[in-house]
Each structure stands twice: as C-alpha cells, then as structure tokens.
Motif scaffolding. Structure first.
Motif, PDB file in Angstrom:
ATOM      1  N   GLU A  50     -28.681 -89.774   6.068  1.00 28.31           N
ATOM      2  CA  GLU A  50     -29.707 -90.465   5.287  1.00 28.31           C
ATOM      3  C   GLU A  50     -30.913 -90.643   6.204  1.00 28.31           C
ATOM      4  OE1 GLU A  50     -29.673 -91.593   2.127  1.00 28.31           O
ATOM      5  OE2 GLU A  50     -27.574 -91.264   1.563  1.00 28.31           O
ATOM      6  N   TRP A  51     -31.925 -89.803   5.986  1.00 27.60           N
ATOM      7  CA  TRP A  51     -33.093 -89.836   6.874  1.00 27.60           C
ATOM      8  C   TRP A  51     -34.342 -90.149   6.071  1.00 27.60           C
ATOM      9  CZ3 TRP A  51     -31.969 -84.351   9.238  1.00 27.60           C
ATOM     10  CH2 TRP A  51     -30.776 -84.412   9.983  1.00 27.60           C
ATOM     11  N   THR A  52     -35.099 -91.124   6.532  1.00 33.26           N
ATOM     12  CA  THR A  52     -36.390 -91.460   5.933  1.00 33.26           C
ATOM     13  C   THR A  52     -37.444 -91.422   7.038  1.00 33.26           C
ATOM     14  OG1 THR A  52     -35.339 -92.891   4.280  1.00 33.26           O
ATOM     15  CG2 THR A  52     -37.702 -93.174   4.644  1.00 33.26           C
ATOM     16  N   MET A  53     -38.269 -90.402   6.993  1.00 32.08           N
ATOM     17  CA  MET A  53     -39.334 -90.252   7.982  1.00 32.08           C
ATOM     18  C   MET A  53     -40.636 -90.748   7.360  1.00 32.08           C
ATOM     19  SD  MET A  53     -37.094 -88.854   9.908  1.00 32.08           S
ATOM     20  CE  MET A  53     -38.049 -88.533  11.389  1.00 32.08           C
ATOM     21  N   ALA A  54     -41.400 -91.515   8.087  1.00 32.67           N
ATOM     22  CA  ALA A  54     -42.664 -92.046   7.575  1.00 32.67           C
ATOM     23  C   ALA A  54     -43.776 -91.020   7.807  1.00 32.67           C
ATOM     24  CB  ALA A  54     -42.971 -93.371   8.246  1.00 32.67           C
ATOM     25  N   GLY A  55     -45.031 -91.467   7.751  1.00 33.79           N
ATOM     26  CA  GLY A  55     -46.154 -90.568   7.928  1.00 33.79           C
ATOM     27  C   GLY A  55     -46.161 -89.923   9.301  1.00 33.79           C
ATOM     28  N   GLY A  56     -46.792 -88.755   9.376  1.00 33.89           N
ATOM     29  CA  GLY A  56     -46.829 -87.990  10.608  1.00 33.89           C
ATOM     30  C   GLY A  56     -46.299 -86.596  10.361  1.00 33.89           C
ATOM     31  N   SER A  57     -46.544 -85.704  11.306  1.00 31.20           N
ATOM     32  CA  SER A  57     -46.044 -84.333  11.207  1.00 31.20           C
ATOM     33  C   SER A  57     -44.678 -84.278  11.879  1.00 31.20           C
ATOM     34  CB  SER A  57     -47.031 -83.360  11.868  1.00 31.20           C
ATOM     35  OG  SER A  57     -48.259 -83.353  11.165  1.00 31.20           O
ATOM     36  N   ASP A  58     -43.643 -84.418  11.080  1.00 33.34           N
ATOM     37  CA  ASP A  58     -42.278 -84.538  11.581  1.00 33.34           C
ATOM     38  C   ASP A  58     -41.551 -83.200  11.515  1.00 33.34           C
ATOM     39  OD1 ASP A  58     -42.645 -87.370  11.858  1.00 33.34           O
ATOM     40  OD2 ASP A  58     -42.362 -87.535   9.699  1.00 33.34           O
ATOM     41  N   THR A  59     -40.555 -83.029  12.402  1.00 31.33           N
ATOM     42  CA  THR A  59     -39.805 -81.779  12.481  1.00 31.33           C
ATOM     43  C   THR A  59     -38.313 -82.053  12.548  1.00 31.33           C
ATOM     44  OG1 THR A  59     -41.617 -80.684  13.675  1.00 31.33           O
ATOM     45  CG2 THR A  59     -39.454 -79.655  13.802  1.00 31.33           C
ATOM     46  N   VAL A  60     -37.543 -81.305  11.763  1.00 30.94           N
ATOM     47  CA  VAL A  60     -36.082 -81.326  11.827  1.00 30.94           C
ATOM     48  C   VAL A  60     -35.617 -79.929  12.235  1.00 30.94           C
ATOM     49  CG1 VAL A  60     -33.935 -81.570  10.533  1.00 30.94           C
ATOM     50  CG2 VAL A  60     -35.845 -83.130  10.084  1.00 30.94           C
ATOM     51  N   ASN A  61     -34.776 -79.864  13.246  1.00 24.07           N
ATOM     52  CA  ASN A  61     -34.277 -78.576  13.733  1.00 24.07           C
ATOM     53  C   ASN A  61     -32.773 -78.676  13.929  1.00 24.07           C
ATOM     54  OD1 ASN A  61     -33.848 -76.090  15.043  1.00 24.07           O
ATOM     55  ND2 ASN A  61     -35.891 -76.172  15.962  1.00 24.07           N
ATOM     56  N   LEU A  62     -32.007 -77.992  13.046  1.00 20.64           N
ATOM     57  CA  LEU A  62     -30.551 -78.021  13.100  1.00 20.64           C
ATOM     58  C   LEU A  62     -30.011 -76.611  13.355  1.00 20.64           C
ATOM     59  CD1 LEU A  62     -29.695 -80.313  10.035  1.00 20.64           C
ATOM     60  CD2 LEU A  62     -29.940 -80.984  12.431  1.00 20.64           C
ATOM     61  N   SER A  63     -29.080 -76.503  14.278  1.00 14.51           N
ATOM     62  CA  SER A  63     -28.475 -75.208  14.566  1.00 14.51           C
ATOM     63  C   SER A  63     -27.303 -74.899  13.637  1.00 14.51           C
ATOM     64  CB  SER A  63     -27.994 -75.162  16.015  1.00 14.51           C
ATOM     65  OG  SER A  63     -27.027 -76.162  16.265  1.00 14.51           O
ATOM     66  N   GLY A  64     -26.875 -75.881  12.823  1.00 15.95           N
ATOM     67  CA  GLY A  64     -25.793 -75.688  11.866  1.00 15.95           C
ATOM     68  C   GLY A  64     -26.269 -75.920  10.450  1.00 15.95           C
ATOM     69  N   ASP A  65     -25.486 -76.708   9.679  1.00 23.68           N
ATOM     70  CA  ASP A  65     -25.771 -76.960   8.269  1.00 23.68           C
ATOM     71  C   ASP A  65     -26.346 -78.354   8.049  1.00 23.68           C
ATOM     72  OD1 ASP A  65     -24.581 -74.471   7.685  1.00 23.68           O
ATOM     73  OD2 ASP A  65     -22.593 -75.390   7.529  1.00 23.68           O
ATOM     74  N   LEU A  66     -26.977 -78.510   6.889  1.00 25.33           N
ATOM     75  CA  LEU A  66     -27.368 -79.826   6.369  1.00 25.33           C
ATOM     76  C   LEU A  66     -26.558 -80.024   5.106  1.00 25.33           C
ATOM     77  CD1 LEU A  66     -29.262 -82.303   6.598  1.00 25.33           C
ATOM     78  CD2 LEU A  66     -30.882 -81.068   5.154  1.00 25.33           C
ATOM     79  N   ASP A  67     -25.552 -80.895   5.157  1.00 23.59           N
ATOM     80  CA  ASP A  67     -24.552 -80.986   4.100  1.00 23.59           C
ATOM     81  C   ASP A  67     -24.481 -82.402   3.522  1.00 23.59           C
ATOM     82  OD1 ASP A  67     -22.386 -80.346   2.453  1.00 23.59           O
ATOM     83  OD2 ASP A  67     -20.929 -80.873   3.989  1.00 23.59           O
ATOM     84  N   SER A  68     -24.515 -82.481   2.191  1.00 19.94           N
ATOM     85  CA  SER A  68     -24.308 -83.765   1.491  1.00 19.94           C
ATOM     86  C   SER A  68     -25.235 -84.849   2.031  1.00 19.94           C
ATOM     87  CB  SER A  68     -22.847 -84.206   1.615  1.00 19.94           C
ATOM     88  OG  SER A  68     -21.977 -83.197   1.171  1.00 19.94           O
ATOM     89  N   SER A  69     -26.501 -84.510   2.194  1.00 18.01           N
ATOM     90  CA  SER A  69     -27.447 -85.414   2.851  1.00 18.01           C
ATOM     91  C   SER A  69     -28.672 -85.675   1.989  1.00 18.01           C
ATOM     92  CB  SER A  69     -27.875 -84.830   4.200  1.00 18.01           C
ATOM     93  OG  SER A  69     -26.764 -84.697   5.060  1.00 18.01           O
TER      94      SER A  69
END
Length: 199
Positions: A50-69
């Motif tokens: 459960e991720w809530t990012m506010a204002g700004g240029s944000d980056t998510v980098n995952l080497s696997g999966d994003l599951d049930s999120s």
C-alpha cells in the motif's frame, strides 16, 4: 535525503518533505507514506503493498513483480519500472503529470493515468483495465486480451506488435494513430478527430 528500509512484513514507512529513498528488503504488506519530494522505491517483488506517494517526480523500480498491491503516485512526472508482472488485482493510479510505466505484463489489474503525456509499455495486457487519461499518450504493447483500454482525449499513439483479442479500445477525441497486426472479436472506437488505423 532520508533512507528507509523494510525489515519485516506489515511495516509502515513514513517519508519526509525531502527526497526519500525506500528500500524493500524483506516482508510483504509494506505501507509507504511518501511526502513532498522526489522519492525512490526500490526492491524485488512487492506483495500486498500500500503505497501513497505525494507530489514530486517519484520512481518505483522493482526487479520482480508487483502483486495484489495498491499504488497512488500523486501529481508529478512519475515512473514505475517492474521487471516482472503487475498482477493479482493490483490498482495503480499515476495522477497528473507526464508519467511512465514499463512492465513485463499487466494481468488482472487496473491502471489509471491522469492528465499529461503518458507512456505505458508492456508485453501483454491480460484481463485488465487501462485508462490513459487526457494528453498525448503512447501505448506500446505486444498483445492484449480480454481487456478494456481507454486512451482519453489527445493525439494518442497505440502500437500493438501482435494482436488484440476480446478487447474494447476507445481512442478518444484527437488525432489518434493505431497500428496492430491482427484484431479478433474486439471493438475499436475512434472518437472525434482524424484517426488512422494500420493493420
């Protein structure tokens, strides 16, 4: 810059008003509460996140999966890179800004972009809903099956290397371009504008 690391399942990581770095090292069900600033989330597979990012240029980098999120990126020019699949009824909301998502696939998930010139690039879309929002958007995929795709208003580009099967695709208003190798049991709605379709 502040650094935060998840060490066990169910942790809550709360960011600062600056540029924060979140490292997912262990556990599932990690909650991230970002604040203002250009934040970065790194890790392998994220499950029940459960991720809530506010204002700004944000980056998510995952080497696997994003599951049930569930991921809310907020306003800003945000990016999500997933080497594996976005799956398990995940819900991603990118917010306004020129955003980018690249992943191996989107499976049984909902992905929504806000206003801005957005890019969504995946190999396959399966049993998912994708809404690109208003703006000059680009969708780059190899195939899509049993899915609903809306491009929104703007001069959009849709490139499908292989096929659309049981897909509802709405190009929206604007001068749009669709390139696809094959269409089976699908509906393509052009909307207002001088659209081009190449098969």
């Amino acid at each position: 810059m502040a650094f935060f690391t998840s060490l066990a399942s169910g942790q809550v990581l709360t960011g600062t008003v600056g540029n924060d770095n979140f490292q997912l090292s262990a556990g599932s069900g990690i909650t991230i509460l970002g604040d203002a600033g250009n934040d970065v989330v790194r890790g392998e597979t994220a499950v029940r996140a459960e991720w809530t990012m506010a204002g700004g240029s944000d980056t998510v980098n995952l080497s696997g999966d994003l599951d049930s999120s569930r991921v809310q990126m907020g306003a800003g020019n945000d990016s999500i890179f997933v080497s594996g699949a976005i799956s398990g009824q995940s819900v991603i909301s990118m917010g306004d800004g020129s955003d980018t998502i690249r992943a191996a696939s989107a499976d049984n998930s909902t992905i929504t972009f806000g206003n801005g010139a957005d890019l969504f690039g995946v190999n396959a879309i399966e049993s998912s809903t994708v809404q690109m929002g208003n703006g000059n958007d680009t969708l780059e995929i190899e195939s899509a099956h049993n899915s609903t795709i809306g491009m929104g208003a703007g001069a959009d580009v849709v490139n499908v290397r292989f096929d659309l099967s049981s897909v509802s695709l709405a190009l929206g208003s604007g001068t749009d371009s669709l390139s696809v190798s094959a269409i089976g049991s699908s509906t393509v709605q052009g909307g207002g504008g001088a659209d081009t379709m190449t098969i």
